[in-house]
Design a protein around this motif. Sequence first.
Motif, PDB file in Angstrom:
ATOM      1  N   ASN A  74      -5.206  14.477  -4.225  1.00  0.00           N
ATOM      2  CA  ASN A  74      -3.951  15.200  -4.397  1.00  0.00           C
ATOM      3  C   ASN A  74      -3.842  15.741  -5.815  1.00  0.00           C
ATOM      4  O   ASN A  74      -3.512  16.917  -6.028  1.00  0.00           O
ATOM      5  CB  ASN A  74      -2.784  14.250  -4.092  1.00  0.00           C
ATOM      6  CG  ASN A  74      -1.460  14.972  -4.040  1.00  0.00           C
ATOM      7  OD1 ASN A  74      -1.400  16.199  -4.019  1.00  0.00           O
ATOM      8  ND2 ASN A  74      -0.383  14.214  -4.038  1.00  0.00           N
ATOM      9  N   ASP A  78      -4.110  19.758  -6.515  1.00  0.00           N
ATOM     10  CA  ASP A  78      -2.897  20.362  -7.051  1.00  0.00           C
ATOM     11  C   ASP A  78      -3.183  21.047  -8.379  1.00  0.00           C
ATOM     12  O   ASP A  78      -2.617  22.100  -8.683  1.00  0.00           O
ATOM     13  CB  ASP A  78      -1.804  19.302  -7.235  1.00  0.00           C
ATOM     14  CG  ASP A  78      -1.086  18.968  -5.936  1.00  0.00           C
ATOM     15  OD1 ASP A  78      -1.392  19.622  -4.913  1.00  0.00           O
ATOM     16  OD2 ASP A  78      -0.241  18.064  -5.932  1.00  0.00           O
ATOM     17  N   THR A 146      -4.620  17.247   0.934  1.00  0.00           N
ATOM     18  CA  THR A 146      -4.506  18.291  -0.096  1.00  0.00           C
ATOM     19  C   THR A 146      -5.788  19.094  -0.244  1.00  0.00           C
ATOM     20  O   THR A 146      -5.805  20.105  -0.934  1.00  0.00           O
ATOM     21  CB  THR A 146      -4.147  17.683  -1.463  1.00  0.00           C
ATOM     22  OG1 THR A 146      -4.999  16.568  -1.728  1.00  0.00           O
ATOM     23  CG2 THR A 146      -2.703  17.246  -1.508  1.00  0.00           C
ATOM     24  N   PRO A 151      -4.316  22.800   3.425  1.00  0.00           N
ATOM     25  CA  PRO A 151      -3.834  21.451   3.097  1.00  0.00           C
ATOM     26  C   PRO A 151      -2.595  21.058   3.898  1.00  0.00           C
ATOM     27  O   PRO A 151      -1.639  21.831   4.006  1.00  0.00           O
ATOM     28  CB  PRO A 151      -3.503  21.550   1.602  1.00  0.00           C
ATOM     29  CG  PRO A 151      -4.276  22.730   1.110  1.00  0.00           C
ATOM     30  CD  PRO A 151      -4.323  23.683   2.247  1.00  0.00           C
ATOM     31  N   ALA A 153      -0.456  18.890   3.117  1.00  0.00           N
ATOM     32  CA  ALA A 153       0.666  18.682   2.201  1.00  0.00           C
ATOM     33  C   ALA A 153       1.487  19.941   1.982  1.00  0.00           C
ATOM     34  O   ALA A 153       2.625  19.864   1.518  1.00  0.00           O
ATOM     35  CB  ALA A 153       0.158  18.156   0.857  1.00  0.00           C
ATOM     36  N   TYR A 154       0.923  21.092   2.300  1.00  0.00           N
ATOM     37  CA  TYR A 154       1.625  22.357   2.086  1.00  0.00           C
ATOM     38  C   TYR A 154       2.448  22.758   3.300  1.00  0.00           C
ATOM     39  O   TYR A 154       3.054  23.824   3.317  1.00  0.00           O
ATOM     40  CB  TYR A 154       0.618  23.470   1.768  1.00  0.00           C
ATOM     41  CG  TYR A 154      -0.044  23.347   0.419  1.00  0.00           C
ATOM     42  CD1 TYR A 154      -0.283  22.105  -0.160  1.00  0.00           C
ATOM     43  CD2 TYR A 154      -0.444  24.478  -0.287  1.00  0.00           C
ATOM     44  CE1 TYR A 154      -0.896  21.981  -1.394  1.00  0.00           C
ATOM     45  CE2 TYR A 154      -1.062  24.368  -1.529  1.00  0.00           C
ATOM     46  CZ  TYR A 154      -1.285  23.116  -2.068  1.00  0.00           C
ATOM     47  OH  TYR A 154      -1.888  23.004  -3.302  1.00  0.00           O
ATOM     48  N   ARG A 217       4.353  26.421  -0.901  1.00  0.00           N
ATOM     49  CA  ARG A 217       4.388  25.329   0.063  1.00  0.00           C
ATOM     50  C   ARG A 217       5.546  25.517   1.044  1.00  0.00           C
ATOM     51  O   ARG A 217       6.526  26.203   0.745  1.00  0.00           O
ATOM     52  CB  ARG A 217       4.544  23.982  -0.656  1.00  0.00           C
ATOM     53  CG  ARG A 217       3.267  23.470  -1.296  1.00  0.00           C
ATOM     54  CD  ARG A 217       3.446  22.041  -1.775  1.00  0.00           C
ATOM     55  NE  ARG A 217       2.195  21.451  -2.213  1.00  0.00           N
ATOM     56  CZ  ARG A 217       2.044  20.188  -2.549  1.00  0.00           C
ATOM     57  NH1 ARG A 217       3.078  19.358  -2.489  1.00  0.00           N
ATOM     58  NH2 ARG A 217       0.880  19.720  -2.936  1.00  0.00           N
TER      59      ARG A 217
END
Length: 313
Positions: A74, A78, A146, A151, A153-154, A217
Amino acid sequence: MSSIQNQNIKASLNEREGFQVWWRLLRPHTLTAAFVPVFVGTMLAAIEQSFDFWLFAAMLLASILIQAATNMFNEYYDYVRGLDNENSVGIGGTIVRDGIRPQMVLLLALSFFAAAGLLGVYICASSSWWVAAVGLVSMLFGYLYTGGPFPIAYTPLGELTAGFFMGTIIIAISYYIQTMTLTADVLIVSVPVAIFVGCILLANNIRDRENDAENGRKTLAILFGHKGSIRFLTALFAIAYLWTAVLMIIGLLPWWSLVTLISLGKARKAIQGFIGKKEPLEMMPAMKATAQTNTLYGFLLGLSLLIQLYFPL
């Protein structure tokens, strides 16, 4: 950003040098999301008179390593995608504020995955090689959270993915390697733990909502907005506690599990910590309280199962 500004942010976050840099890289407050499901799943097995300490220890360490590696992926991705910079108020920061080389973070993540894989070999050899397939899928999703071109997470699926794999799946594996069986009851009992794990991620996304939106995101926190996200977090807490109550009523959890209500205080603190807050730094205590809710609830749930083993109601 000047070095003075960087030092001011580090001071505000109480970030120290030396060993603390590497400790922060692990994002320790998230590691309880690995401990809790292993503990709960193992205690569910213990009630069935099935418990192997070394399998428990191996599963616990492997889960912690995978969670820590996921945190490092992550941090790395990022940074690579430009989401993290010196102004970011996050739980990592080892790359953007502490100067750790990105390649080192990636190498450590892969090393942790490799160590978890070796532990997985022992676990499978002591139980079933089918566990390897589930473990590999879990590790893959840990990377894809990620990493990769799309990803998780997005997207709005981050909380669901984290809760399912770090909650339900780990509980199921922890129970299975001890008993060599898996029932629907175990999966049903895993739901509150999965919810609390998802809440940790939701709290993180509430704090980072504005920065994440600027970087493209589409998390739930962005879709719901600040107030809507707080209401959603409140609803998730309520569902988890109500689910626990129902499990006690129908006999899937012992009445000793009433002790989990002690964690309500932390949940209330988490909700109140987000209300009226705008700056990420102001929301850090609420994030901490959310993680503590998961830790306290999970520990007390596992403890109630252990008590039931010796003092059945």
